[in-house]
Design an enzyme around this catalytic site. Structure first.
Site, PDB file in Angstrom:
ATOM      1  N   CYS A 139       1.069  -1.148   0.275  1.00  0.00           N
ATOM      2  CA  CYS A 139      -0.181   0.055  -0.064  1.00  0.00           C
ATOM      3  C   CYS A 139       0.362   1.255   0.071  1.00  0.00           C
ATOM      4  CB  CYS A 139      -1.126  -0.756   1.323  1.00  0.00           C
ATOM      5  SG  CYS A 139      -2.351   0.748   0.913  1.00  0.00           S
ATOM      6  N   HIS A 173      -3.446  -5.414   0.443  1.00  0.00           N
ATOM      7  CA  HIS A 173      -2.994  -6.255   1.891  1.00  0.00           C
ATOM      8  C   HIS A 173      -2.791  -7.313   1.568  1.00  0.00           C
ATOM      9  CE1 HIS A 173      -2.511  -1.801   3.981  1.00  0.00           C
ATOM     10  NE2 HIS A 173      -3.737  -1.808   3.275  1.00  0.00           N
ATOM     11  N   GLU A 202      -1.468  -9.313   3.332  1.00  0.00           N
ATOM     12  CA  GLU A 202      -0.770  -9.915   5.204  1.00  0.00           C
ATOM     13  C   GLU A 202      -2.188 -10.479   5.480  1.00  0.00           C
ATOM     14  OE1 GLU A 202      -0.767  -7.125   4.040  1.00  0.00           O
ATOM     15  OE2 GLU A 202      -1.337  -5.287   6.080  1.00  0.00           O
TER      16      GLU A 202
END
Ligand code: GLN
Length: 547
Positions: A380, A519, A521
Site C-alpha cells: 500500500c 494488503h 497479509e
C-alpha cells in the site's frame, strides 16, 4: 440453526480471549464442524476504522469491506473462514442504529431504553447473517464489570434465555496470579470474576484459566466448587512460545471435549489435528533463519502491524525458516544514512501507513533495496513510496510526490504520481468520493479484482492471471505516469480489470522487488501462506545463502 458459544473475560484485560476463541474454532473444525466467529466490542467508535493503530492495533479489513477489530484476523488465520461485516460490531454501531431507528419513528413513540431497545439491537446482531455454520462463537470485548460492557452481557443473558438450553453456552477466561512469596496460585480473583458474572445473571459452563505455572488438581477442584462448573470444564491455559501452538495446547487441556460435553453432543466426533501438528513441526524444526527489516511508522506497538508479522511467519513456515523481523522507524532514514541500518537484512518490507511522517525515509528504504538488489515488498503506502522513488530518481520527475502529503502545502508544486482517488468501480457500481468526505468508511475498502500481466513475476508467483485482494486506501498510483515509469524498468504487473488503477509494480531487473496497492497479509494463513509472502521469504532465504 447454529449453537452459540459466548466468550467473556475477567480479572484483567489482554488474557488472549481472541486467541482462545480462534483456537476453539479451529478445534471444532478439526472435529468436523463448521464455525463462524464474531466480536462484540463495547467501545463507542462506530468501527475501528478511524482509530489510530497506536490506540487499538491494526484495523482488519474483511472481503466485504468492513473495518474491524484485529481479533478477526486471529479468527481468520486459525479457521480460514473469511469474516463478514456482521462479524464485528461495537456499542457505537449499535447506538447509532438505535438512534437512526428512533429518528425514523420506528419505535412508534415508545421511550427508548437500554433494555429492551439496545439489548434487542445487540441480539439481532448476534444472530444476523450467521445461519450457515454449526457453531457461532461470539467474543465480548473488554472485561466483566466494565460499565460500557453491561448491555452486551445483558443481551447475551437474554439471548440464551430466549432459546433452549442446549443452544448456548458461556465460556469465561480468567487469570490465576502466582504469588512467589507463598509459592501459590491464587484462585480468589477468578472466584470474584465469576461472582461478578453471576450477579448479572450469567453462569459460565467453561472456565479457561490463564496461568504461568501448572495448576494443581487441588486448585482446579476448588475453582470448580466455588464457581459451580464441572472440574473437567476448568481448562488451564499456559503461556506458549507461538500462538499457533494454542489449538494443540487447548486440545490437550480438554477444551473442545468440554465444549462438546456442555452442549451434550454425544458421541463426539474424533478430531483430525494433522494441520496443527504440521504447523508445530514447521515452527519448532526450522532449518535456518532470515532477517527482515520492516521500515514503518507505527513501530512501537507490535499489534499495529499484526497481520504482517503473522504473514511473515507463515512465509517462514512455507520455507521452513524462522523469520526474525526488526521494526525500524522510517524517520531515522530522514536524518541518517540507511545503509548501515539495512545491510544486515536479507529482505525489506515497507508496510501501509497514513500521513506524511516517515514517508521520505520509506522512499530511502525503497532506493536502498533497488540499488542493493535486496528483496523488497512494499504494501500500500510501501508501493506508493517505491513508485515515488522511481519517478524521482529514474524517470526525471524530481518533484514527484503524493497528494496525501504534498497536496496539503498551499502553493507547493509537485508531480502527483500518487493522487487522491475520486471514483472507481465496485461490482456494477460507480463509487465517487471528494476530498472533503468524512473520514470513516470512505476509503476504497474490501476485496477488488486485479488482472496480472502475462510473463510478470507477480503472475508466476500467483500462478494465475487474475486475483482478488483486500484494499484500504484513499490514494492511488496515477496511471497517467505508467508509460514514463515503465520506460525505467518498473513494470505495472497488476492492474484493475479496466486498466485504470495500478495494483502491482515490480522491477524487471531485480531479484525480487514488488509493490502492491492491496494488503496481502490479511489473507495469509499458517496452513495456507500467502503466495507473495511465501515467495518473498524464499527470495530472502536465497539471499542468506549468498552471504
Ligand atoms: N495512506 C495511503 C492511502 O490512503 C496508503 C494507505 C495504506 O497504506 N493502507 O492510499
Amino acid at each position: 440453526m447454529a449453537r452459540f458459544i459466548f466468550i467473556t473475560g475477567g480479572v484483567v484485560s489482554s488474557l488472549g480471549k481472541g486467541l482462545a476463541s480462534a483456537a476453539l474454532g479451529a478445534l471444532l473444525q478439526a472435529r468436523g464442524f463448521t464455525v463462524r466467529l464474531r466480536k462484540l466490542d463495547p467501545y463507542l467508535n462506530v468501527d475501528p476504522g478511524t482509530m489510530s493503530p497506536f490506540e487499538h492495533g491494526e484495523v482488519f479489513v474483511t472481503d466485504d469491506g468492513a473495518e474491524t477489530d484485529l481479533d478477526l484476523g486471529h479468527y481468520e488465520r486459525f479457521t480460514g473462514v473469511s469474516a463478514r461485516r456482521a462479524d464485528s460490531v461495537s456499542s457505537g454501531r449499535i447506538y447509532s442504529n438505535v438512534l437512526e431507528k428512533e429518528r425514523r419513528g420506528e419505535y412508534l413513540g415508545k421511550t427508548i431504553q437500554v433494555i429492551p431497545h439496545v439489548t434487542d439491537e445487540i441480539k439481532e446482531w448476534i444472530s444476523a447473517d450467521g445461519n450457515d455454520s454449526d457453531f457461532m462463537l461470539c467474543e465480548i470485548g473488554g472485561t466483566v464489570g466494565d460499565i460500557e460492557g453491561l448491555p452486551f452481557f445483558e443481551a447475551i443473558r437474554q439471548f440464551a434465555q430466549d432459546r433452549p438450553p442446549e443452544e448456548c453456552i458461556f465460556m469465561h477466561l480468567t487469570l490465576l496470579p502466582y504469588i512467589s512469596a507463598s509459592g501459590e496460585l491464587k484462585t480468589k480473583p477468578t472466584q470474584h470474576s465469576v461472582k461478578e458474572l453471576r450477579m448479572i445473571g450469567l453462569q459460565p459452563d467453561i472456565l479457561v484459566c490463564r496461568s504461568e505455572t501448572p495448576i494443581p488438581d487441588k486448585e482446579k477442584a476448588k475453582i470448580a466448587l466455588f464457581c459451580d462448573v464441572r472440574p473437567e470444564a476448568v481448562i488451564p491455559a499456559y503461556d506458549l512460545k507461538s500462538i499457533y501452538e494454542a489449538p494443540m495446547a487447548y486440545h490437550a487441556a480438554g477444551l473442545d471435549q468440554a465444549v462438546l460435553d456442555a452442549f451434550r453432543i454425544n458421541p463426539v466426533p474424533k478430531p483430525n489435528l494433522t494441520r496443527w501438528v504440521d504447523i508445530e513441526d514447521r515452527i519448532h524444526n526450522a532449518e535456518g533463519e532470515v532477517r527482515v527489516a520492516i521500515v514503518g511508522k507505527y513501530t512501537l506497538l507490535e499489534d499495529a502491524y499484526k497481520s504482517i508479522a503473522e504473514a511473515l511467519m507463515h512465509g517462514g513456515m512455507a520455507n521452513r525458516v524462522s523469520v526474525n523481523s526488526d521494526w525500524i522507524d522510517a524517520e531515522i532514514f530522514e536524518r541518517e544514512d540507511p545503509v548501515p541500518y539495512l545491510v544486515p537484512y536479507q529482505a525489506i518490507l515497507v508496510p501501509g501507513g497514513f500521513g506524511e511522517r516517515g514517508t521520505e525515509g520509506k522512499i530511502k528504504a525503497a532506493e536502498f533495496a533497488r540499488l542493493h538488489k535486496v528483496p523488497y515488498l512494499g504494501i500500500c503506502l510501501g508501493m506508493q513510496t517505491a513508485v515515488i522513488e522511481a519517478a524521482r530518481n529514474l524517470a526525471g520527475m524530481k518533484d514527484a510526490g503524493s497528494e496525501e502529503f504534498d497536496g496539503g502545502t498551499e502553493g507547493k508544486s509537485f508531480t502527483p504520481v500518487v493522487y487522491h482517488l475520486k471514483e472507481w468501480i465496485k461490482g456494477n457500481e460507480r463509487i465517487e468520493r471528494s476530498v472533503d468526505d468524512a473520514k470513516g468508511g470512505t476509503m476504497r475498502l474490501g476485496s477488488y479484482r486485479a488482472t496480472l500481466t502475462e510473463g510478470s513475476r507477480a503472475a508466476s508467483i500467483y500462478g494465475c492471471s487474475s486475483i482478488d485482494e483486500r484494499h484500504r486506501h484513499r490514494y492511488e498510483v496515477n496511471v497517467k505516469y505508467r508509460k514514463a515509469l515503465e520506460k525505467t524498468g518498473l513494470r505495472f504487473s497488476g492492474n484493475s480489470p479496466d486498466g485504470t488503477l495500478p495494483e502491482i509494480v515490480e522491477w524487471t531487473d531485480h531479484p525480487w522487488f514488488i509493490g502492491v496497492q492491496f494488503h496481502p497479509e490479511l489473507k495469509s494463513r499458517p496452513f495456507d501462506p500467502h503466495p507473495l509472502f511465501a515467495d518473498f521469504i524464499r527470495a530472502a532465504k536465497e539471499m542468506s545463502r549468498l552471504v
